[in-house]
Design a protein around this motif. Sequence first.
Motif, short mmCIF file in Angstrom:
data_model
loop_
_atom_site.label_atom_id
_atom_site.label_comp_id
_atom_site.label_asym_id
_atom_site.label_seq_id
_atom_site.Cartn_x
_atom_site.Cartn_y
_atom_site.Cartn_z
N PRO A 191 -6.30 -5.49 -2.24
CA PRO A 191 -7.14 -4.42 -2.80
C PRO A 191 -7.83 -3.57 -1.74
O PRO A 191 -7.98 -2.36 -1.92
CB PRO A 191 -8.16 -5.17 -3.66
CG PRO A 191 -7.46 -6.44 -4.04
CD PRO A 191 -6.64 -6.80 -2.83
N THR B 47 0.84 -1.20 0.00
CA THR B 47 0.00 0.00 0.00
C THR B 47 0.87 1.25 0.00
O THR B 47 0.60 2.21 -0.73
CB THR B 47 -0.92 0.01 1.24
OG1 THR B 47 -1.70 -1.19 1.25
CG2 THR B 47 -1.86 1.20 1.21
N LEU C 31 -5.25 -1.18 -0.40
CA LEU C 31 -4.97 -0.16 -1.41
C LEU C 31 -6.09 0.88 -1.43
O LEU C 31 -5.83 2.08 -1.57
CB LEU C 31 -4.81 -0.80 -2.78
CG LEU C 31 -3.55 -1.64 -2.98
CD1 LEU C 31 -3.59 -2.34 -4.35
CD2 LEU C 31 -2.30 -0.77 -2.89
N LEU C 32 -7.34 0.42 -1.29
CA LEU C 32 -8.47 1.35 -1.22
C LEU C 32 -8.35 2.24 0.01
O LEU C 32 -8.59 3.45 -0.04
CB LEU C 32 -9.78 0.57 -1.19
CG LEU C 32 -11.07 1.40 -1.05
CD1 LEU C 32 -11.23 2.37 -2.21
CD2 LEU C 32 -12.28 0.47 -0.94
#
Length: 383
Positions: free
Chosen positions: A295, A162, A298-299
Amino acid sequence: MIHTVWPYLAVMLLAAGLFPALERRTGWRVFNVLPPIVLVYLLVTALAVSGLWQVNQEIRAAQSTLVSHMVPALLFLLMINCDLRAIVALGPRVLGVFACTSVSLFVAFLATFLLYHRWLPGDDWHPLAALSGSWVGGTANMIAVKQGIGMSDQHLAMSLLTDALCYSTWVVVLFAVARLAPAFNRWTRARSSGDLVVAEAKPTGPTTADTVLLWLGMALLAAALARWVAGYLPTSTMVSATTWTILLSTGAGLVVAHTPLARFPGAGTISGALLISVVAVLASQSNFHGIAAAPLYLLCGATVITLHAILLVGFAKLFRFDLFLCGISSLAHIGGVAAAPILAASYSRARVPVGILLALLGYILGTGFGLLVASIMSALAGS
């Protein structure tokens, strides 16, 4: 298959040096997106999953000993170049921008946690807390927070990925908006920061064998003394003996930074080598379990940066900060000492030391910031 410590250590050192050497010699563009430290982590993790070494009692003891001693020594060395007097000399306007940037990230991390906490059960908030330490300081602060809160090695991969991907995107954005500085400054009615002049630190000479040995000896001694003192200090659910060791090592480095010893060369080079070696050892204890959650993190990272940007623009309007100071302060937090001077140079080479000093201030505060965020997230997760 490797069964003993010394071949295992040889592989760790070779893996730690491979990608930094490739970056320096080739300049491949992949390193702009995935820094060597992330690629080292992924490579060693892949080797661990492939079963190159057996995690027996001997290797497990070596891993624990290396991490527990190298992290405090690393933080001690990182502080050596942090001259608090030079940072204070930047003046209230620059330090005010830095403070607003820190506040915006603090609010952004907690708001992001509240937005996504239902998808972050148990201790899955740990990567966000560790990331907050990195996004004020650097990767070393991330690892220090990881050790302080007892974060698992599997979660470290989420923090590193990230950090790398979101940071790379943010760097592109900051360079792209630099040309909008005149319009932004008119909108905020900001006073130009072109009057900021900071003398660059003069080189103190080449790194030699004797300085390497002296710094390593001092760093390991400082780490040992910090561990000894930490054994006598009170602990709680969030402040363990490890946490005290990390904070004491950081403080010892700051003290030495203001003595004649700080003029000896080599501390920066050794700390860089220690950092990537620590990451390699941590990666050797992990695997790809939980990588499917990438994911989501990362969001979370993208949300943090978006909220941070909105809040920082608001502070700029309120306090009349110019775009240069906002951009440098943001990148000094999220990008660290390697990135902030580059953005500063895109405005004026004379401003490069400003970026360096703000990034060094982030190193000083990053671990404490991350531990504070972790304590609040822990309380919110338990409520």
